[in-house]
Structures are given as C-alpha cells and as structure tokens.
Scaffold this motif. Sequence first.
Motif, mmCIF file in Angstrom:
data_model
loop_
_atom_site.group_PDB
_atom_site.id
_atom_site.type_symbol
_atom_site.label_atom_id
_atom_site.label_comp_id
_atom_site.label_asym_id
_atom_site.label_seq_id
_atom_site.Cartn_x
_atom_site.Cartn_y
_atom_site.Cartn_z
ATOM 1 N N ARG A 103 65.633 90.849 -13.165
ATOM 2 C CA ARG A 103 67.078 91.001 -13.325
ATOM 3 C C ARG A 103 67.846 89.685 -13.223
ATOM 4 N N ALA A 104 67.315 88.741 -12.428
ATOM 5 C CA ALA A 104 68.093 87.528 -12.150
ATOM 6 C C ALA A 104 67.281 86.249 -12.265
ATOM 7 N N ASP A 105 66.043 86.339 -12.755
ATOM 8 C CA ASP A 105 65.186 85.169 -12.910
ATOM 9 C C ASP A 105 64.929 84.476 -11.572
ATOM 10 N N ALA A 106 64.936 85.244 -10.469
ATOM 11 C CA ALA A 106 64.582 84.670 -9.167
ATOM 12 C C ALA A 106 63.111 84.280 -9.183
ATOM 13 N N ARG A 238 52.589 91.345 1.069
ATOM 14 C CA ARG A 238 53.398 92.095 2.020
ATOM 15 C C ARG A 238 54.891 91.823 1.832
ATOM 16 N N ALA A 239 55.244 90.560 1.656
ATOM 17 C CA ALA A 239 56.642 90.192 1.456
ATOM 18 C C ALA A 239 56.688 88.851 0.743
ATOM 19 N N VAL A 240 57.837 88.547 0.146
ATOM 20 C CA VAL A 240 57.976 87.340 -0.669
ATOM 21 C C VAL A 240 59.309 86.670 -0.359
ATOM 22 N N GLU A 241 59.273 85.337 -0.268
ATOM 23 C CA GLU A 241 60.506 84.548 -0.189
ATOM 24 C C GLU A 241 60.816 84.071 -1.607
ATOM 25 N N LEU A 242 62.048 84.301 -2.050
ATOM 26 C CA LEU A 242 62.477 83.965 -3.402
ATOM 27 C C LEU A 242 63.613 82.957 -3.360
ATOM 28 N N VAL A 243 63.759 82.218 -4.447
ATOM 29 C CA VAL A 243 64.943 81.363 -4.607
ATOM 30 C C VAL A 243 65.500 81.580 -6.008
#
Length: 307
Positions: A103-106, A238-243
């Motif tokens: 949706r936002a190219d994160a 399990r989880a992801v950090e995005l920018v």
Amino acid sequence: MQWGLLGLACLLLAGAAGAASAPAGTDGNHVLVLGRISDDPRAHHGQLQPLLDYVVAQMHDVGIREGRVLMARDAQQMASYLRRGRVDWVTETAGTAVALGQRADARPLLLTERSGVSDYHSIFFVRRDSPVQRLQDLRGRTLALQNVASTSAYLVPAITLLEQGLAPQILQSADDMPPAGAVGYIFARSELNIATYVHKGVVDAGVVSSVDWDDERRVPLSFKRDLRVILRTEPFPRAVELVRSDLDPRVRDRLQQVLLDAARDPRAHDALERFFGTSGFHRVDARMQRRLDGLKRSLVRVRMEVE
C-alpha cells in the motif's frame, strides 16, 4: 475503540508530523517518528517510547534530536501516514508489514526477535476426540480465527486452506454452517477465545501461532490436554521493522545499526523488554525474504478469493 484524550493527542501529533515535509534527518526536520497500528494507544505508547528514546540518543550524528510516537487505527491509516512522510519507522507483524509494503512501498529494515523467537508458525488444532484428522476433513466444518489483522491466525491459515483446495467462507455466527465443500470461519478476537471455542465444541477447529500454543495464558493446560494438532505450517517472521521508502539513507542505515547493536548494550535492556519483549533484531536473510515474498503473494490471493 476508545481513544479519548490520548487519541486526540495522537491526531494532533499526526498534524505536527505532517507539517514537516522534509525527510527525517534533513535540514528542517530533526524528528524520528515511530508508528504502530493500535487499538490501545495508551498501552502501546508506553511500550514504544523507551526504545525510541534510546535510539534517538544514538542518532545525533545524522541529525536526529527528537522522537515521537504516532498511532494509527488500522493499516489503511498507517499506509497514508507512510505515503505522506508522517511516519519514518513502523514496527508490525509480518502480514501487516507486507500489506504496508504493497500500500505504501514501506521497506523491511530488520526482523524482530521476541523472547528469543525470530520466527514462528501457525497451528491448526481440534478436540482430541474429533473425527477430523487432516485439513481436508474440515470441509463442511467450522474454524475459529482471530481477526483480519492477524498473520498467524488469519492470513496464514486462509492461504493454507486455499493451497489445499479448500474454500474459506466467513460465517455470520458459530451457529451458521458452511456449504459442504467450504470451510466456515468465525472471528473469535483472541487466542484464548479460539482455544475455548474448540475446547467447548463451539467450532470444529482453531488456529493460533506456535508461540500462543505454548503460552498457558492463551491455551490453558487444562484445555490443551483435550486438544490435538492436525497441522503446523511453514515458519514465517515473527515481526518486522519497516521504514518508509524515501527515508534519508543516512537515517535509515544509522537506525538499522543502532537496533542491531541494541541487544548487546546494557543501556537498552529495559527498553527492549518493554518493546513487546524484544530480545534482538536481525537482518533479513534470503530465507526470510522468501517467506515475506510468499506472504505478499498470499495476501493478494486472500484478498481476491476470500475477502
């Protein structure tokens, strides 16, 4: 969803973050904004702010002097924040991460390890005395899932059913019955409710993550004795950090390094623990990138064939 005064504060913060058009770390904006999708902003703010404060203190060399938290009520709102540069960094589950990528190219920055676990899988289970022995036996039966935002208890189960040639179909209630060739599902809202519905015979089967399966607060031992696993899926992050995709590369790279080093820094211990029990961060290796790519394809198929 009750936002109250804190919700108003979040909206005001959104306006403040949106007022700065320059990317974080450039002249005119020294603020790093950490985002989270939340139905409990007050609780999540307390979990996010300590690590954000720690990170900001390590990023003065790239122009970051302040950190702010911005909550979104759902993935659509968070995607809007990312597209408009109101959020720089987002911490989310793998399924939501790939949705924000679409949706936002994160962009994925790091994988998040929580309580020593960096990946997990979904577990399909039934009552021990159930005639259901395998996934194919769920045709014409009912299944309890958590909610549409869950990776382990919605997205992965839905695509697993589709890949097995089974048609997931949402039911109005647990009393509703699916067509003979479909698998009817209801949303139970929590892992404990899923376990309870299966244990009490309200539905034929349920799905939770492997982490929740081993947590007695979510699947009590008194229930578990009467339950039986019929399928464990392949693992996923399990989880992801995005920018956001247009974040200043200097800020992005420094943020990545600070998070990678945090597990070895005693000063970060308490902040990591409050950050959803985080025990460390890891680079996205080829294996987990394939898993994320697979989840992205799964998300498209579930939207087209289930939702």
